[in-house]
Each structure stands twice: as C-alpha cells, then as structure tokens.
Design a protein around this motif. Structure first.
Motif, PDB file in Angstrom:
ATOM      1  N   LYS A 138     -10.495  47.473 -51.897  1.00  0.00           N
ATOM      2  CA  LYS A 138     -11.103  47.219 -53.192  1.00  0.00           C
ATOM      3  C   LYS A 138     -10.575  48.180 -54.258  1.00  0.00           C
ATOM      4  O   LYS A 138     -10.694  47.919 -55.467  1.00  0.00           O
ATOM      5  N   LEU A 139     -10.009  49.294 -53.815  1.00  0.00           N
ATOM      6  CA  LEU A 139      -9.523  50.300 -54.761  1.00  0.00           C
ATOM      7  C   LEU A 139      -8.163  49.936 -55.349  1.00  0.00           C
ATOM      8  O   LEU A 139      -7.752  50.521 -56.355  1.00  0.00           O
ATOM      9  N   GLU A 243      -5.930  52.388 -58.258  1.00  0.00           N
ATOM     10  CA  GLU A 243      -5.497  51.845 -59.533  1.00  0.00           C
ATOM     11  C   GLU A 243      -6.468  50.790 -60.071  1.00  0.00           C
ATOM     12  O   GLU A 243      -6.475  50.498 -61.267  1.00  0.00           O
ATOM     13  N   GLN A 244      -7.303  50.212 -59.193  1.00  0.00           N
ATOM     14  CA  GLN A 244      -8.235  49.171 -59.625  1.00  0.00           C
ATOM     15  C   GLN A 244      -9.690  49.628 -59.649  1.00  0.00           C
ATOM     16  O   GLN A 244     -10.511  49.047 -60.364  1.00  0.00           O
ATOM     17  N   ALA A 245     -10.026  50.655 -58.874  1.00  0.00           N
ATOM     18  CA  ALA A 245     -11.424  51.093 -58.800  1.00  0.00           C
ATOM     19  C   ALA A 245     -11.488  52.499 -58.205  1.00  0.00           C
ATOM     20  O   ALA A 245     -10.490  53.032 -57.702  1.00  0.00           O
ATOM     21  N   PRO A 263     -13.549  49.748 -63.873  1.00  0.00           N
ATOM     22  CA  PRO A 263     -13.574  49.951 -65.325  1.00  0.00           C
ATOM     23  C   PRO A 263     -14.306  48.823 -66.039  1.00  0.00           C
ATOM     24  O   PRO A 263     -14.049  47.646 -65.800  1.00  0.00           O
ATOM     25  N   GLY A 264     -15.273  49.199 -66.888  1.00  0.00           N
ATOM     26  CA  GLY A 264     -15.976  48.224 -67.700  1.00  0.00           C
ATOM     27  C   GLY A 264     -17.035  47.423 -66.978  1.00  0.00           C
ATOM     28  O   GLY A 264     -17.612  46.492 -67.551  1.00  0.00           O
ATOM     29  N   GLU A 265     -17.310  47.747 -65.716  1.00  0.00           N
ATOM     30  CA  GLU A 265     -18.299  47.006 -64.942  1.00  0.00           C
ATOM     31  C   GLU A 265     -19.387  47.941 -64.434  1.00  0.00           C
ATOM     32  O   GLU A 265     -19.191  49.155 -64.324  1.00  0.00           O
ATOM     33  N   ALA A 266     -20.536  47.368 -64.115  1.00  0.00           N
ATOM     34  CA  ALA A 266     -21.615  48.157 -63.521  1.00  0.00           C
ATOM     35  C   ALA A 266     -21.216  48.596 -62.110  1.00  0.00           C
ATOM     36  O   ALA A 266     -20.497  47.886 -61.397  1.00  0.00           O
ATOM     37  N   ALA A 267     -21.674  49.761 -61.723  1.00  0.00           N
ATOM     38  CA  ALA A 267     -21.379  50.270 -60.385  1.00  0.00           C
ATOM     39  C   ALA A 267     -21.983  49.353 -59.318  1.00  0.00           C
ATOM     40  O   ALA A 267     -23.057  48.781 -59.510  1.00  0.00           O
ATOM     41  N   VAL A 268     -21.280  49.223 -58.208  1.00  0.00           N
ATOM     42  CA  VAL A 268     -21.723  48.395 -57.090  1.00  0.00           C
ATOM     43  C   VAL A 268     -22.033  49.299 -55.894  1.00  0.00           C
ATOM     44  O   VAL A 268     -21.189  50.108 -55.482  1.00  0.00           O
TER      45      VAL A 268
END
Length: 329
Positions: A138-139, A243-245, A263-268
């Motif tokens: 996911k990262l 690079e993505q998360a 980036p720009g999203e609520a934490a999961v």
C-alpha cells in the motif's frame, strides 16, 4: 499437551506462563531456580510440585518436553544447549544467545537432536505485525523507515547510584542493543530480510555496555534507521514512508496500532484486534512447530541474521562480553 518447564521466576516468566496456558497447548510441570525454596514458592502459584535447583537434573528429567528460558542474557546460550543436548525443545527469551557463534552452535545442536529451537521474539508473531507486513504494498515504492524503541530502564537509577545491576553489566551480556534495540532490529529483518550492509554507533557507559545507539540498515532503494535507548524514554511512533503512503506504528515491539496515511485523505486504521498479552502468539507458534516437527523454520533465519548484525555492531562500538571469549560445549 506439551509438558513445559521454566527457568526463571520473574514477571516475564509469569507473563509467558499466562500466555502459554491460554493456548490450551501446554501443561506447566517443572520450575527451576538457583534457590529451591524460591522455585517452590513460584511453583505453588500454579499447583506444580516438581521443582529443581539443579539444571542437570532438570534437563535430564522425564517430567518435561520443552523449556522456557528467562534467565539473564549470558545464560541463554549455555542453558539452551544443555536442554537441547537432552532432547528437549527450547523457547529462549530474546536474545537467543550472547553472540552469533552461540546462535549457530544452538541451531546446529537442535538440528542434530531433532528438537525445536525458538527465540521468543514476540514482535514478529503478533497480528498487527503480520498486518503491517501484508500491507507494505500500500506504500508504493518504499523510501524511508524509522523504527524507534527507547525506554528508560527502571534500574538506571541504581546504576547511577554506584550499584551494578544486571541490565548494565557486560558479564550478563546486556546493554541497550541486546535488550531494547533487538526488538526494532528483529522487526526490520522480519519485514525486509537481510540488508545489503549496515552502519552502527553507540554511546557507552563506564560499565562497558551501550546506553543508547543507532543502527542504519541499507537496502536497495531505502534505509531503515533504528534508534534504541535504555537511558531515555521515547514517545514517537515508528514510521514507514513510501512514494504513495506512509504507515505509523504505535510501539514497534507490540505494534499496538498500524495507521495508513495517504496525501489528502483521512487516515485509515489497519489495526486488527490482538490479545492483551501478546506473548500468546509466540506460544502458539512454538507449539505449532513442535506438533508439526518443524525443526528448521523461518524464526531461526531471522534470529541468525539479527545475531550476526548485533555481534558485528557491538564490535564496531566497542562492547565486549565475557561470553565472547568462550565457545558453547
């Protein structure tokens, strides 16, 4: 049912017994202490009658199939070897032994005797660590990893007052890297395997052990920075940057929670529920290995790599133990 003996009568032994009993796979049958009365007092809490103040007698006893070793670090290797030679399965508290040579000797002996040797490194068996590992994609491309475990020792005050507690005594194969740094280091090896290379530094106490330090593991495309200390408390989470998360881990030794930030999203929240006493999961894995007769297992590979790095890092920063001067027999 695995008949279990324990070496050590401190709080961590109580914690492991609690975890082991909850699995339904073990029966506590024997307790060892250098003082028989102390062993008997400890055993009485669990209704155990067989107590020992002789390791030779306990190792050769037919009252147990496996032993949990929670003695001082310097004794882990010799005691494990003694029980392996008598055909007993061994789960030894971290670190498995004082140095890489001892670890290799134990693995060879366990293979020869066809018994399970297991390092009780709880981190690498708990559900949230497994969740962390499966969530790495996911990262995106991994770039930076920061693992921190800094915990002010309850015995540091005694050391400053001129006493010589085990935790700061090289005779007992102790110090920050052996006692604290081994958790994030084992986690890193459990996630990413053996690094291409590493660097290490540490600050030594007058006793000859490290008070705190840093190890940097170098992998292709990213580094893992490991900070550890026994003379200060750390409050920051561990972090994995891609690079993505980015993932944040609360308490790398027990992975209390795993959070994913894009980036720009609520934490999961990626966390899953796990037992409060996370030693439960190492007890489950140890029983599984015994039941399935898996003498060769991935935990040994991790323990081997971790021990090699710690042994070399100690050489770099100048920490030597008496155990380094003698071989297991």
């Amino acid at each position: 049912m695995i008949r279990l003996g324990v070496i050590g009568t401190n709080w961590i032994t109580d914690s492991f017994i609690e975890a082991a009993m909850k699995t339904g796979k073990y029966q506590l049958t024997a307790v060892y202490s250098r003082q028989l009365e102390k062993a008997q007092q400890f055993a009485s809490k669990y209704g155990v009658n067989k107590c020992f103040d002789s390791l030779d007698e306990m190792a050769s006893s037919n009252e147990l199939d496996a032993v949990y070793i929670a003695s001082p670090n310097s004794l882990h290797g010799p005691q494990a070897k003694q029980f392996i030679d008598h055909g007993k399965h061994v789960i030894g508290e971290k670190p498995l032994a004082s140095n890489y040579a001892e670890v290799e000797a134990l693995i060879t002996a366990a293979t020869d005797q066809n018994v399970v040797l297991f390092e009780a490194m709880k981190t690498t068996y708990i559900p949230n660590f497994l969740r962390l590992r499966e969530s790495l994609p996911k990262l995106g491309k991994l770039r930076k990893v920061y693992f921190s475990y800094c915990q002010l020792s309850s015995r540091y005050g005694k050391y400053l007052n001129g006493e010589n507690p085990n935790t700061f005594n090289p005779a007992f194969s102790n110090g920050s890297l052996m006692d604290i740094g081994i958790y994030p280091l084992s986690a890193a090896i459990g996630l990413f395997g053996e690094p291409n290379s590493f660097t290490a530094q540490g600050v030594l106490l007058d006793s000859g052990v490290d008070a705190h330090g840093t190890i940097v593991l170098h992998y292709t495309g990213f580094d893992v920075v490991i900070s550890h200390s026994k003379v200060s408390d750390g409050l920051i989470p561990s972090e994995l940057q891609g690079e993505q998360a980015t993932m944040l881990v609360d308490g790398i030794s027990e992975c209390k929670s795993v959070m994913l930030h894009r980036p720009g999203e609520a934490a999961v929240d990626l966390s899953v529920s796990q037992e409060e006493n996370v030693m439960y999961y190492e007890a489950v894995e140890f029983s599984r290995l015994i039941e399935q007769q898996h003498v060769s297992h991935s935990g040994l590979d991790r323990a081997r790599i971790v021990s090699a790095i710690i042994t070399q890092a100690r050489d770099i920063i100048g920490v030597r133990f008496p155990a380094d001067e003698q071989a297991l027999v």
